[in-house]
Enzyme design. Structure first.
Site, PDB file in Angstrom:
ATOM      1  N   HIS A 194       0.825  -1.196   0.000  1.00 41.46           N
ATOM      2  CA  HIS A 194       0.000   0.000   0.000  1.00 41.46           C
ATOM      3  C   HIS A 194       0.867   1.257   0.000  1.00 41.46           C
ATOM      4  O   HIS A 194       2.076   1.205   0.244  1.00 41.46           O
ATOM      5  CB  HIS A 194      -0.938  -0.010   1.200  1.00 41.46           C
ATOM      6  CG  HIS A 194      -2.046  -1.013   1.080  1.00 41.46           C
ATOM      7  ND1 HIS A 194      -3.081  -1.099   1.980  1.00 41.46           N
ATOM      8  CD2 HIS A 194      -2.290  -1.977   0.145  1.00 41.46           C
ATOM      9  CE1 HIS A 194      -3.906  -2.074   1.619  1.00 41.46           C
ATOM     10  NE2 HIS A 194      -3.440  -2.618   0.511  1.00 41.46           N
ATOM     11  N   GLU A 228       1.138   3.769   2.052  1.00 38.98           N
ATOM     12  CA  GLU A 228       1.818   4.112   3.297  1.00 38.98           C
ATOM     13  C   GLU A 228       3.126   3.337   3.459  1.00 38.98           C
ATOM     14  O   GLU A 228       4.150   3.897   3.859  1.00 38.98           O
ATOM     15  CB  GLU A 228       0.910   3.809   4.497  1.00 38.98           C
ATOM     16  CG  GLU A 228      -0.420   4.538   4.483  1.00 38.98           C
ATOM     17  CD  GLU A 228      -1.544   3.709   3.879  1.00 38.98           C
ATOM     18  OE1 GLU A 228      -2.638   3.684   4.485  1.00 38.98           O
ATOM     19  OE2 GLU A 228      -1.334   3.089   2.813  1.00 38.98           O
ATOM     20  N   CYS A 287      -5.441   1.212   6.505  1.00 36.14           N
ATOM     21  CA  CYS A 287      -6.198  -0.005   6.818  1.00 36.14           C
ATOM     22  C   CYS A 287      -5.715  -0.613   8.129  1.00 36.14           C
ATOM     23  O   CYS A 287      -4.557  -0.469   8.518  1.00 36.14           O
ATOM     24  CB  CYS A 287      -6.067  -1.013   5.675  1.00 36.14           C
ATOM     25  SG  CYS A 287      -4.401  -1.659   5.415  1.00 36.14           S
ATOM     26  N   TRP A 327     -13.337   7.941 -39.661  1.00 36.57           N
ATOM     27  CA  TRP A 327     -13.199   8.233 -38.234  1.00 36.57           C
ATOM     28  C   TRP A 327     -13.810   9.602 -37.981  1.00 36.57           C
ATOM     29  O   TRP A 327     -13.574  10.537 -38.757  1.00 36.57           O
ATOM     30  CB  TRP A 327     -11.732   8.234 -37.783  1.00 36.57           C
ATOM     31  CG  TRP A 327     -11.091   6.896 -37.850  1.00 36.57           C
ATOM     32  CD1 TRP A 327     -10.228   6.435 -38.789  1.00 36.57           C
ATOM     33  CD2 TRP A 327     -11.249   5.832 -36.903  1.00 36.57           C
ATOM     34  NE1 TRP A 327      -9.823   5.166 -38.497  1.00 36.57           N
ATOM     35  CE2 TRP A 327     -10.442   4.768 -37.339  1.00 36.57           C
ATOM     36  CE3 TRP A 327     -11.997   5.675 -35.736  1.00 36.57           C
ATOM     37  CZ2 TRP A 327     -10.374   3.566 -36.638  1.00 36.57           C
ATOM     38  CZ3 TRP A 327     -11.917   4.493 -35.045  1.00 36.57           C
ATOM     39  CH2 TRP A 327     -11.118   3.451 -35.492  1.00 36.57           C
ATOM     40  N   ASP A 333     -18.854  -2.739 -36.761  1.00 37.52           N
ATOM     41  CA  ASP A 333     -17.464  -2.276 -36.737  1.00 37.52           C
ATOM     42  C   ASP A 333     -16.424  -3.365 -36.489  1.00 37.52           C
ATOM     43  O   ASP A 333     -15.230  -3.124 -36.692  1.00 37.52           O
ATOM     44  CB  ASP A 333     -17.297  -1.200 -35.648  1.00 37.52           C
ATOM     45  CG  ASP A 333     -18.169   0.019 -35.896  1.00 37.52           C
ATOM     46  OD1 ASP A 333     -18.556   0.243 -37.061  1.00 37.52           O
ATOM     47  OD2 ASP A 333     -18.456   0.738 -34.926  1.00 37.52           O
ATOM     48  N   LEU A 365     -11.639  -3.606 -28.997  1.00 42.90           N
ATOM     49  CA  LEU A 365     -11.974  -3.095 -27.658  1.00 42.90           C
ATOM     50  C   LEU A 365     -10.850  -3.244 -26.634  1.00 42.90           C
ATOM     51  O   LEU A 365     -11.110  -3.199 -25.434  1.00 42.90           O
ATOM     52  CB  LEU A 365     -13.259  -3.756 -27.118  1.00 42.90           C
ATOM     53  CG  LEU A 365     -14.525  -3.538 -27.934  1.00 42.90           C
ATOM     54  CD1 LEU A 365     -15.707  -4.230 -27.267  1.00 42.90           C
ATOM     55  CD2 LEU A 365     -14.815  -2.052 -28.120  1.00 42.90           C
ATOM     56  N   ARG A 413      -4.892   0.213 -26.338  1.00 45.59           N
ATOM     57  CA  ARG A 413      -3.627   0.198 -27.066  1.00 45.59           C
ATOM     58  C   ARG A 413      -2.932   1.533 -26.856  1.00 45.59           C
ATOM     59  O   ARG A 413      -3.344   2.563 -27.392  1.00 45.59           O
ATOM     60  CB  ARG A 413      -3.883  -0.095 -28.546  1.00 45.59           C
ATOM     61  CG  ARG A 413      -4.576  -1.439 -28.746  1.00 45.59           C
ATOM     62  CD  ARG A 413      -4.818  -1.786 -30.197  1.00 45.59           C
ATOM     63  NE  ARG A 413      -5.811  -0.956 -30.856  1.00 45.59           N
ATOM     64  CZ  ARG A 413      -7.129  -1.143 -30.725  1.00 45.59           C
ATOM     65  NH1 ARG A 413      -7.598  -2.101 -29.925  1.00 45.59           N
ATOM     66  NH2 ARG A 413      -7.983  -0.369 -31.374  1.00 45.59           N
ATOM     67  N   THR A 426     -28.564 -10.121 -26.961  1.00 47.43           N
ATOM     68  CA  THR A 426     -29.752 -10.855 -26.500  1.00 47.43           C
ATOM     69  C   THR A 426     -29.872 -12.251 -27.097  1.00 47.43           C
ATOM     70  O   THR A 426     -30.152 -13.227 -26.396  1.00 47.43           O
ATOM     71  CB  THR A 426     -31.022 -10.044 -26.828  1.00 47.43           C
ATOM     72  OG1 THR A 426     -30.916  -8.752 -26.242  1.00 47.43           O
ATOM     73  CG2 THR A 426     -32.246 -10.734 -26.259  1.00 47.43           C
ATOM     74  N   SER A 437     -29.981   3.440 -23.008  1.00 48.45           N
ATOM     75  CA  SER A 437     -30.540   2.552 -21.983  1.00 48.45           C
ATOM     76  C   SER A 437     -29.937   2.835 -20.610  1.00 48.45           C
ATOM     77  O   SER A 437     -30.630   2.741 -19.589  1.00 48.45           O
ATOM     78  CB  SER A 437     -30.312   1.084 -22.374  1.00 48.45           C
ATOM     79  OG  SER A 437     -28.933   0.748 -22.339  1.00 48.45           O
TER      80      SER A 437
END
Length: 373
Positions: free
Chosen positions: A54, A56, A79, A174, A204, A208, A211, A228, A308
């Site tokens: 951590h 600290e 902690c 693009w 497309d 994902l 990079r 779905t 949504s």
């Protein structure tokens, strides 16, 4: 204990250090710490990656013997429990730290015993709440996840000035320039998962992944597809790379088993969840992802997917890029597609708006909730 004039100054140093851990600490928070002795910073540290020491501990190690009798500034309450590492309170006591100043208290309800109180009982001077809102702001995903069980939801899209992400013919590459697209990859590298709809995958064929040139270590996000009926093509880049970097496909309860079996053989994880009006029910999906270790989510889907999340009230903030282009196509695809609204007063309100420039493109960021978690 009274606030000292220099407390905010040194806490700002700790905040800057904390940000160095962006993208590497989840599901832990980003934390920075500095050791100050005689008004001089003698040790610096931050939480570098999940499972590692951590902030600290790193700051105390950097300070060495100068930690004895010093002040420790840390963005999160130390902690006082055993996790992947020993409690930081013990390291503070062993180092002889005289005073501890922290920014925000530990929000995790599953953590037994506060570090601040344990240090006070051991004779250490403790001050909390210094630059608390700043410390909370950098760790919104962590706070939301540990308090609600759901991931922090960030929307990302790139559009023309008149709000279109694609032409009526479906062309979208693009819209923005290289600088904006490069920053979008940085955003991906700082979340646990990226979400798109099946429409984006089919149109497309995206990869994902994050990079980034010149960055040695990157934690790739889990790639999540809302699909779905399990229409994702087995030849898509996502399916073909699922054995290298995780791909989760969320489908409805009645999707064909044969398609699921094909995806499973390709190392894709298939998640069957209930539908609402024929689409994946967003709140249930977020709860499922949160239960499976996802504390932050970047939604990169098309207008209906973004819509949504906006309509459900479950999106937390947004990164919207705007290119200096006007499409003017009445059949173009809108950035966000939600329910019809008759009045401007029915708009979803954004808060904390900021604008940056990337090349010729503009980035508008803001929150979709008024207050921080």
């Amino acid at each position: 204990m009274a606030l000292r004039e220099t407390d905010p100054v040194f806490m700002k140093q700790a905040l800057r250090l904390a940000l160095r851990g962006a993208g590497m600490t989840s599901p832990n928070p980003m934390v920075g710490a500095v050791v100050v002795n005689g008004g001089v910073t003698t040790g610096k540290g931050y939480h570098r990656e999940f499972g590692g020491p951590h902030a600290e501990v790193n700051a105390i190690a950097d300070a060495g013997s100068s930690a004895r009798g010093a002040v420790l500034y840390v963005t999160l309450e130390p902690c006082n429990h055993y996790g992947h590492t020993p409690p930081c309170t013990q390291a503070i006591l062993d180092a002889g730290i005289e005073r501890v100043v922290f920014g925000m208290g530990d929000p995790n309800p599953g953590v037994a015993g506060g570090g601040g109180e344990a240090l006070r009982l051991a004779g250490v001077q403790v001050r909390g709440g210094v630059l608390e809102s700043d410390c909370r702001a950098i760790n919104q995903p962590f706070i939301k996840h540990v308090t609600t069980g759901r991931p922090y939801v960030r929307l990302k899209s790139a559009a023309t000035l008149d709000g279109f992400i694609a032409t009526s013919a479906g062309d979208s590459k693009w819209i923005t320039g290289e600088a904006a697209r490069g920053f979008a990859h940085l955003i991906r590298s700082r979340v646990d998962a990226v979400v798109v709809g099946i429409g984006t995958v089919i149109a497309d064929d995206p990869l994902l992944t994050a990079r980034l040139s010149g960055k040695k270590k990157i934690r790739q996000p889990v790639r999540v597809v809302l699909d779905t009926d399990l229409r994702i093509p087995p030849a898509s880049q996502l399916v073909r790379t699922a054995s290298i970097s995780p791909v989760w496909v969320v489908c409805g309860p009645n999707a064909r088993v044969s398609r699921e079996e094909t995806l499973i053989r390709a190392s894709v994880r298939v998640i069957r969840l209930p539908l609402l009006n024929g689409a994946i029910e967003v709140e249930g999906m977020l709860s499922h992802l949160g239960q499976n270790g996802i504390s932050s989510l970047l939604v990169e889907g098309g207008g209906r997917v973004l819509g949504s999340f906006v309509e459900s009230g479950l999106a937390d903030d947004f990164y919207f890029f705007y290119a200096p282009k006007i499409l003017g196509d009445p059949g173009g695809v809108s950035m966000v597609s939600g329910a019809p609204r008759q009045k401007i007063s029915d708009c979803v309100r954004a808060h904390g708006i900021k604008v940056e420039k990337f090349g010729e493109d503009l980035l508008v960021t803001g929150r979709l909730r008024e207050n921080l978690y």
